[in-house]
Design an enzyme around this catalytic site. Structure first.
Site, PDB file in Angstrom:
ATOM      1  N   SER A 178      16.535  31.459  49.706  1.00 27.51           N
ATOM      2  CA  SER A 178      16.903  30.138  50.243  1.00 27.51           C
ATOM      3  C   SER A 178      15.648  29.274  50.159  1.00 27.51           C
ATOM      4  O   SER A 178      14.849  29.221  51.089  1.00 27.51           O
ATOM      5  CB  SER A 178      17.371  30.257  51.686  1.00 27.51           C
ATOM      6  OG  SER A 178      18.435  31.162  51.785  1.00 27.51           O
ATOM      7  N   LYS A 203      22.889  25.434  50.386  1.00 24.39           N
ATOM      8  CA  LYS A 203      22.546  26.558  51.280  1.00 24.39           C
ATOM      9  C   LYS A 203      21.887  26.049  52.570  1.00 24.39           C
ATOM     10  O   LYS A 203      22.237  26.483  53.678  1.00 24.39           O
ATOM     11  CB  LYS A 203      21.612  27.529  50.549  1.00 24.39           C
ATOM     12  CG  LYS A 203      21.017  28.626  51.409  1.00 24.39           C
ATOM     13  CD  LYS A 203      22.068  29.556  51.979  1.00 24.39           C
ATOM     14  CE  LYS A 203      21.450  30.501  52.998  1.00 24.39           C
ATOM     15  NZ  LYS A 203      22.445  31.293  53.705  1.00 24.39           N
TER      16      LYS A 203
HETATM   17  P1  NAD Z   1      12.858  39.821  54.166  1.00 22.70           P
HETATM   18  O1  NAD Z   1      11.667  39.282  54.853  1.00 22.70           O
HETATM   19  O2  NAD Z   1      13.563  41.002  54.749  1.00 22.70           O
HETATM   20  O3  NAD Z   1      12.516  40.166  52.634  1.00 22.70           O
HETATM   21  C1  NAD Z   1      11.587  39.482  51.850  1.00 22.70           C
HETATM   22  C2  NAD Z   1      10.927  40.546  50.983  1.00 22.70           C
HETATM   23  O4  NAD Z   1      10.048  39.897  50.056  1.00 22.70           O
HETATM   24  C3  NAD Z   1      10.075  41.538  51.783  1.00 22.70           C
HETATM   25  O5  NAD Z   1      10.457  42.869  51.503  1.00 22.70           O
HETATM   26  C4  NAD Z   1       8.658  41.253  51.296  1.00 22.70           C
HETATM   27  O6  NAD Z   1       7.832  42.425  51.279  1.00 22.70           O
HETATM   28  C5  NAD Z   1       8.924  40.736  49.902  1.00 22.70           C
HETATM   29  N1  NAD Z   1       7.825  39.962  49.347  1.00 22.70           N
HETATM   30  C6  NAD Z   1       7.092  39.006  49.962  1.00 22.70           C
HETATM   31  N2  NAD Z   1       6.161  38.538  49.096  1.00 22.70           N
HETATM   32  C7  NAD Z   1       6.330  39.226  47.928  1.00 22.70           C
HETATM   33  C8  NAD Z   1       5.670  39.201  46.675  1.00 22.70           C
HETATM   34  N3  NAD Z   1       4.659  38.376  46.460  1.00 22.70           N
HETATM   35  N4  NAD Z   1       6.098  40.053  45.695  1.00 22.70           N
HETATM   36  C9  NAD Z   1       7.137  40.884  45.916  1.00 22.70           C
HETATM   37  N5  NAD Z   1       7.804  40.950  47.088  1.00 22.70           N
HETATM   38  C10 NAD Z   1       7.386  40.130  48.088  1.00 22.70           C
HETATM   39  O7  NAD Z   1      13.865  38.572  54.027  1.00 22.70           O
HETATM   40  P2  NAD Z   1      15.438  38.596  53.731  1.00 22.70           P
HETATM   41  O8  NAD Z   1      16.145  38.561  55.044  1.00 22.70           O
HETATM   42  O9  NAD Z   1      15.750  39.629  52.719  1.00 22.70           O
HETATM   43  O10 NAD Z   1      15.587  37.140  53.077  1.00 22.70           O
HETATM   44  C11 NAD Z   1      15.205  36.863  51.730  1.00 22.70           C
HETATM   45  C12 NAD Z   1      15.704  35.467  51.382  1.00 22.70           C
HETATM   46  O11 NAD Z   1      17.133  35.426  51.545  1.00 22.70           O
HETATM   47  C13 NAD Z   1      15.145  34.366  52.291  1.00 22.70           C
HETATM   48  O12 NAD Z   1      14.940  33.200  51.544  1.00 22.70           O
HETATM   49  C14 NAD Z   1      16.265  34.169  53.320  1.00 22.70           C
HETATM   50  O13 NAD Z   1      16.231  32.881  53.901  1.00 22.70           O
HETATM   51  C15 NAD Z   1      17.501  34.415  52.471  1.00 22.70           C
HETATM   52  N6  NAD Z   1      18.702  34.877  53.171  1.00 22.70           N
HETATM   53  C16 NAD Z   1      18.653  35.887  54.109  1.00 22.70           C
HETATM   54  C17 NAD Z   1      19.832  36.322  54.732  1.00 22.70           C
HETATM   55  C18 NAD Z   1      19.849  37.423  55.770  1.00 22.70           C
HETATM   56  O14 NAD Z   1      20.904  37.625  56.396  1.00 22.70           O
HETATM   57  N7  NAD Z   1      18.758  38.165  55.969  1.00 22.70           N
HETATM   58  C19 NAD Z   1      21.060  35.742  54.373  1.00 22.70           C
HETATM   59  C20 NAD Z   1      21.083  34.752  53.375  1.00 22.70           C
HETATM   60  C21 NAD Z   1      19.894  34.334  52.786  1.00 22.70           C
END
Ligand code: NAD
Length: 303
Positions: free
Chosen positions: A102, A177
């Site tokens: 997002s 979104k």
């Molecule tokens: P999260 O924090 O669980 O996952 C993010 C991941 O990215 C982590 O595992 C982190 O280690 C990794 N990361 C960070 N920097 C990195 C890099 N330089 N190289 C490789 N990996 C790296 O977050 P999430 O909940 O999975 O959300 C991810 C995206 O999806 C966000 O933009 C969020 O807004 C969106 N989103 C989340 C949900 C939800 O329900 N959790 C729903 C819809 C959208």
């Protein structure tokens, strides 16, 4: 369905709460997935599902024809592709980046233009539905970009989501979104506040939720969040307070940049900003209920 092998190697950068099970779905469906995440447990989960995994995004992207990013925000996506991560340097002209994070739509337009100068296309394909709907493959995916790029991505998107909705030019998926999350957060805040008022009046908040769910006050939060995550006290939706606050800031900034009077987006963004500052990075976004309950008490004490 298209043969997954036809897509060639697919890099998947960011194997967190959402990216982990999304990448695993692709690997299970037969795609050749090479993931990247600094977190060891995230990498081993993808390997267990049949994928490969590295700590380095550049290594995962090397030779890939399609790169999917599922990272905290658009700044991290840019950094991984063109900044320190340099994942784009291993991509050949003709490669496609699908940003499923997002991210902020204005930043996405800029990134698409910068990647375009290298012959790399970008579409934005953020998702709605949370972890539960990743697991059953029923995510909603809103997709901005050129039709030919969307069609190229479709077999991968179809393995992760059910409703795949083109929204317009690049950046439009990210705009939709952020606006979706604004409407969702406003509905959640309203339901939480109503439950707190009901309780003070001596009404069981569970009874209030039952009535809302068969009345005009029903919304997604009353149906899938109030009882399972909030009234139960588990606060385990899997979507953090910090990420929701980021999405609401994006919606408020977009409204502001486009000159739309923004009392709603601004006040909801402010509410989540204050809650995430008070409750910290580990908090789930459904803990807005706890925050409202506390601020309610504080207001009363001040009076
Ligand atoms: P999260 O924090 O669980 O996952 C993010 C991941 O990215 C982590 O595992 C982190 O280690 C990794 N990361 C960070 N920097 C990195 C890099 N330089 N190289 C490789 N990996 C790296 O977050 P999430 O909940 O999975 O959300 C991810 C995206 O999806 C966000 O933009 C969020 O807004 C969106 N989103 C989340 C949900 C939800 O329900 N959790 C729903 C819809 C959208």
């Amino acid at each position: 369905m298209t043969d997954p092998a036809m897509q060639g190697p697919v890099a998947f950068i960011g194997l967190g709460m959402m990216g982990g099970p999304m990448a695993a779905r692709l690997a299970t469906a037969g795609f050749d997935v090479h993931g990247a995440d600094p977190v060891e447990t995230a990498r081993s989960a993808l390997i267990a599902a049949g994928g490969k995994a590295s700590t380095s995004a550049a290594e995962a992207a090397e030779g890939a024809q399609i790169v999917i990013t599922m990272l905290p925000d658009g700044k991290v996506v840019r950094d991984v592709l063109l900044g320190e991560g340099r994942a784009a340097s291993g991509l050949a002209a003709g490669a496609l980046v699908i940003d499923m994070s997002s991210s902020a739509p204005m930043q996405t337009r800029e990134l698409a233009s910068d990647l375009g100068e290298r012959g790399i296309s970008l579409i934005d394909a953020p998702v709605s539905g949370g972890v539960r709907r990743v697991l059953d493959g029923s995510l909603t995916i809103m997709v901005g970009g050129e039709s030919r790029d969307i069609e190229r991505a479709r077999p991968l998107l179809a393995a992760m989501g059910k409703a795949i909705i083109p929204t317009g030019p690049v950046g439009s998926g990210h705009a939709v979104k952020a606006l979706n999350n604004y409407v969702s957060a406003a509905g959640l805040a309203a339901a939480c506040e109503a439950a707190l008022v009901a309780e003070k009046f001596g009404i069981d908040p569970g009874v209030l939720v039952d009535v809302l769910n068969v009345s005009t006050g029903k919304n997604n939060s009353t149906e899938v969040k109030m009882k399972p995550f909030i009234l139960s006290g588990t606060y385990a939706s899997g979507f953090s307070m910090t990420l929701m606050a980021k999405d609401l800031r994006t919606a408020a900034e977009l409204a502001h940049e486009l000159g739309v009077g923004e009392p709603g987006t601004q006040s909801v963004a402010d509410l989540w900003r204050r809650a995430s500052e008070q409750l910290g990075r580990a908090a789930d976004h459904t803990e807005i209920y706890r925050f409202l309950a506390t601020s309610d008490n504080e207001t009363q004490q001040e009076e």
